[in-house]
Design an enzyme around this catalytic site. Sequence first.
Site, PDB file in Angstrom:
ATOM      1  N   LYS A  67       7.756   5.028   2.350  1.00 35.08           N
ATOM      2  CA  LYS A  67       8.338   3.749   2.716  1.00 35.08           C
ATOM      3  C   LYS A  67       8.992   3.072   1.509  1.00 35.08           C
ATOM      4  O   LYS A  67      10.030   2.426   1.637  1.00 35.08           O
ATOM      5  CB  LYS A  67       7.284   2.867   3.379  1.00 35.08           C
TER       6      LYS A  67
ATOM      7  N   GLU B 165       0.006   0.463  -5.484  1.00 34.50           N
ATOM      8  CA  GLU B 165      -0.992   1.405  -4.972  1.00 34.50           C
ATOM      9  C   GLU B 165      -2.279   1.235  -5.765  1.00 34.50           C
ATOM     10  O   GLU B 165      -2.271   1.264  -7.003  1.00 34.50           O
ATOM     11  CB  GLU B 165      -0.487   2.834  -5.071  1.00 34.50           C
TER      12      GLU B 165
ATOM     13  N   ARG C 280      -3.005   8.424  -6.708  1.00 28.32           N
ATOM     14  CA  ARG C 280      -1.921   8.246  -5.741  1.00 28.32           C
ATOM     15  C   ARG C 280      -0.795   7.391  -6.323  1.00 28.32           C
ATOM     16  O   ARG C 280       0.372   7.587  -5.989  1.00 28.32           O
ATOM     17  CB  ARG C 280      -2.471   7.621  -4.453  1.00 28.32           C
TER      18      ARG C 280
ATOM     19  N   CYS D  84      -1.113   4.310  11.004  1.00 27.15           N
ATOM     20  CA  CYS D  84      -0.959   5.583  11.718  1.00 27.15           C
ATOM     21  C   CYS D  84      -2.240   5.888  12.489  1.00 27.15           C
ATOM     22  O   CYS D  84      -2.665   7.046  12.570  1.00 27.15           O
ATOM     23  CB  CYS D  84      -0.596   6.708  10.762  1.00 27.15           C
TER      24      CYS D  84
ATOM     25  N   ASP E  62       1.631  -1.068   4.999  1.00 28.08           N
ATOM     26  CA  ASP E  62       1.303   0.169   5.707  1.00 28.08           C
ATOM     27  C   ASP E  62      -0.160   0.439   5.395  1.00 28.08           C
ATOM     28  O   ASP E  62      -0.501   1.148   4.454  1.00 28.08           O
ATOM     29  CB  ASP E  62       2.206   1.306   5.237  1.00 28.08           C
TER      30      ASP E  62
ATOM     31  N   PRO F  86       2.157   7.736  -0.636  1.00 26.43           N
ATOM     32  CA  PRO F  86       2.800   8.465  -1.731  1.00 26.43           C
ATOM     33  C   PRO F  86       4.241   8.061  -2.012  1.00 26.43           C
ATOM     34  O   PRO F  86       4.831   8.569  -2.954  1.00 26.43           O
ATOM     35  CB  PRO F  86       2.744   9.911  -1.247  1.00 26.43           C
ATOM     36  N   GLY F  87       4.826   7.177  -1.198  1.00 19.63           N
ATOM     37  CA  GLY F  87       6.146   6.661  -1.531  1.00 19.63           C
ATOM     38  C   GLY F  87       7.203   6.771  -0.452  1.00 19.63           C
ATOM     39  O   GLY F  87       8.358   6.426  -0.690  1.00 19.63           O
TER      40      GLY F  87
ATOM     41  N   CYS G 295       0.891  -1.185   0.000  1.00 20.12           N
ATOM     42  CA  CYS G 295       0.000   0.000   0.000  1.00 20.12           C
ATOM     43  C   CYS G 295       0.916   1.218   0.000  1.00 20.12           C
ATOM     44  O   CYS G 295       1.091   1.874   1.015  1.00 20.12           O
ATOM     45  CB  CYS G 295      -0.902  -0.005   1.229  1.00 20.12           C
TER      46      CYS G 295
END
Length: 466
Positions: A115, A133, A138, A231, A178, A112-113, A109
Amino acid sequence: MELPEAFKEKMKNLMGSAYESLLDSYDQPESKGIRTNTLKLKPAELVKILPFKTQDVKWCEAGFYIDHEVRPGKNPYYYAGLYYVQEPTAMATVEVLDPQPGEWVLDLCAAPGGKSTQIGAKLQGQGILVANELVNSRAGILSSNIERMGIANAIVTNEFPERLVDSFHESFDKIVVDAPCSGEGMFRKDPGALADWSLERVDRCVGKQEKILESAHRLLKPGGVLVYSTCTFSPEENEQMIESFIAKYPYTLADMKLSGITDHGRVEWTRQNEKAIEKSLRIMPMNVNGEGHFIAKLIKSETASELRTAKPGYPKSRLKKASQTELIDYQNFVKNNLEPGFYKKFENRLYLLGEHLYALPEGIDLEKIANLKLLRTGLHLGTFKKNRFEPSYALAMTLALAEAKNVCDLKDEAQAYQYLKGEALNMGTQKGWILVGFNGFPLGFGKASEGLIKNHYPKGLRIRKK
């Protein structure tokens, strides 16, 4: 900050005496950070050239805090791909994953990049990064960030996770999930996360996370490492999600130790009192300088392999091996513009997609990925035009200035902004392709003629003003 009443009631019941500290944290400014792109330079080298102050992130050697007022995306070094703007606690996930050069790694997942680019830096050009993604818009941002950071060994897919299983069944050494979540750790940073939050949204996220983890299980090699992160502070999406997963699949939770992070998953927040949850990390904003994260590191059993019949009738790939005749213009470009030895880097992995030339990551089976929606398949080297080869922005960003024969290394920040706006440069250089840089690091290509460097910086990336 005005928090949703349902959220406050939920967290008060969960946290008891620590609840007021959590509330107080929401009145503090968001934590801002950058992470060094170690494909291009070392963290200490970055600190020396930055025009703003930094402070070390304890759990990430390449990471730094920056002042709240700093606008790091407005600096030429940002466009040179020397750093990625990333919230500090988000850096912890890939530190736990610990990718090694040569491994196959999946960011399931990825947009925007943050990780993905952290993984790409740790792989150091060896092995394969697959960054997936689902959301189209995105996925485009993800692909652009991978290009800017100069990552040559990445494949970017735009797929439902379950669609990857046929192509990559039990292929990856390590996987990051993530997961899309209710975003409670994003309230200070993103007003949209605050506006969208509800108890119903938490429930919807739980359903998505379960499906994504099921796909991750099928994509991971026996003995492989799966790192799950969110998060959010919601136990349903964190402790309870992992408790449910290890009850269903053959995984064990691994211990994690990161400098500066001492909080762990709460066994009392699980449904079945799973003691192993203590090994997960729960990073809370009142205890660290950051927005917050939950991380669990899971090791798949060595004996967990499942037989899978190869899917018959894979479609024929649109990519085809480039012949020596088709490569003549590219070979001439390399001979005239790049240092000897560059061609050998990719000479056995050159493929055409229409007029576009790609250097594929080593080991990819084109037939198996032909049915996937691919935004990027390795390194886009450039495009064949009539009787010439035009190099790509992606190629420029993977190069060091020393690898190009013709270089315009700008020292004036105003000139760098002139180039980034798409304007021509009056530099009086020799005719031909020029690798344009800023203080030793590439920004993109230009083409010199009659004393002017015509700008070839991508139109979609050009800035309007400083």
